[in-house]
Design an enzyme around this catalytic site. Sequence first.
Site, short mmCIF file in Angstrom:
data_model
loop_
_atom_site.label_atom_id
_atom_site.label_comp_id
_atom_site.label_asym_id
_atom_site.label_seq_id
_atom_site.Cartn_x
_atom_site.Cartn_y
_atom_site.Cartn_z
N ASN A 181 50.21 36.76 34.93
CA ASN A 181 48.87 37.33 34.75
C ASN A 181 48.93 38.78 35.23
OD1 ASN A 181 46.18 38.04 34.82
ND2 ASN A 181 45.63 36.64 36.49
N TRP A 182 48.95 39.68 34.27
CA TRP A 182 49.10 41.10 34.63
C TRP A 182 47.83 41.72 35.21
CZ3 TRP A 182 52.18 43.63 29.98
CH2 TRP A 182 53.52 43.22 30.06
N LYS A 183 46.73 41.03 35.09
CA LYS A 183 45.43 41.59 35.53
C LYS A 183 45.24 42.97 34.91
CE LYS A 183 45.74 38.64 39.51
NZ LYS A 183 45.44 38.35 40.90
N HIS A 196 39.10 32.69 36.24
CA HIS A 196 39.89 33.20 37.36
C HIS A 196 38.93 33.58 38.51
CE1 HIS A 196 42.46 35.77 39.76
NE2 HIS A 196 43.49 35.20 39.16
N GLU A 200 38.81 36.01 40.41
CA GLU A 200 38.33 37.40 40.40
C GLU A 200 37.15 37.55 39.45
OE1 GLU A 200 42.15 39.18 39.62
OE2 GLU A 200 42.79 38.60 41.63
N GLU A 252 44.19 27.48 41.91
CA GLU A 252 44.44 28.73 42.62
C GLU A 252 43.50 28.85 43.82
OE1 GLU A 252 46.50 31.83 39.97
OE2 GLU A 252 44.35 32.07 39.73
N GLY A 279 46.95 36.93 45.84
CA GLY A 279 47.21 38.33 46.19
C GLY A 279 47.31 38.59 47.68
N SER A 324 50.13 33.79 45.26
CA SER A 324 51.29 34.31 46.00
C SER A 324 52.60 33.60 45.67
CB SER A 324 51.02 34.29 47.51
OG SER A 324 49.92 35.13 47.81
N GLY A 329 50.56 36.24 39.56
CA GLY A 329 49.96 37.57 39.48
C GLY A 329 50.96 38.64 39.87
#
Length: 260
Positions: free
Chosen positions: A18-20, A103, A105, A175, A181, A221, A242
């Site tokens: 997941n490149w965000k 997600h 975020e 998650e 992160g 992570s 991520g």
Amino acid sequence: MTEKFMKESRRHTVVIGNWKMHKTIAEAKSYVSALALFSNHCRVHIGLAVPFTMILTAAEVARGSPISIGAQNVSPFDNGPFTGEISSQMLKDAGASFVILGHSERRRLFLEDDEVINKKLKKVLAEGMRAVVCVGETLSERESGKTEIVLLRQLEGCFQGIKKEQMSDVIIAYEPVWAIGTGVVATIDIVKTVHRLCRQVIARQFGESIAEAIVIQYGGSVNPENAVDLLASQDVDGFLVGTSSLSLESFCEILKNSSA
Ligand code: PGA
């Protein structure tokens, strides 16, 4: 493209980067072409969820390789007067074969709730794409003993009205928000317990065989070192990665360690 992973990958290992909100089109091009070469040696199913602007290019470069290209979000609406939105139809047209939904975020920063995630999920599945539905508790929810209740609410809310036969196009990503992160990975015990809980909830809602078949990833992570231990648990069917997916080297290392 859409046939590359998940359809035949029940309980096979699925690793998605997941490149965000990272990378340029040029960077995506060179990353995906190098990954395509590497991916032929991998035994896991590989996905890359890239920013909208890179879907077309990434999908073109990935063509003929085992890599699936996906998006990180989608509109809950069909095409129409929704300024700034991108529909499922547009994502598929650009070459996406899956979409990450819910997600943390997006839940936290863009106030997405289970109801809107459910609407998005219905659009993605109706378009013939796969969905990676993210669930997970915050640190305060875990510390106050609410993990089970939170996961139950998220899973039931996200899958409301989804038909049994549609569940073969769904992946669940557990998650824990406190592990995303942060460099803090959940313990194997936590991951096992929650993955089992997810399977129980799915069994209640959709039956044992669907619960047994559904791919449940862990995310938070994940790195090349901890991937090996996490995957040793039979409840873990792969990863949503991520930070460690941003570097081609570390993502390939995770893929290699997950293929062992
Ligand atoms: P992380 O992110 O690997 O950087 O923890 C995981 C995710 O947000 O999907």
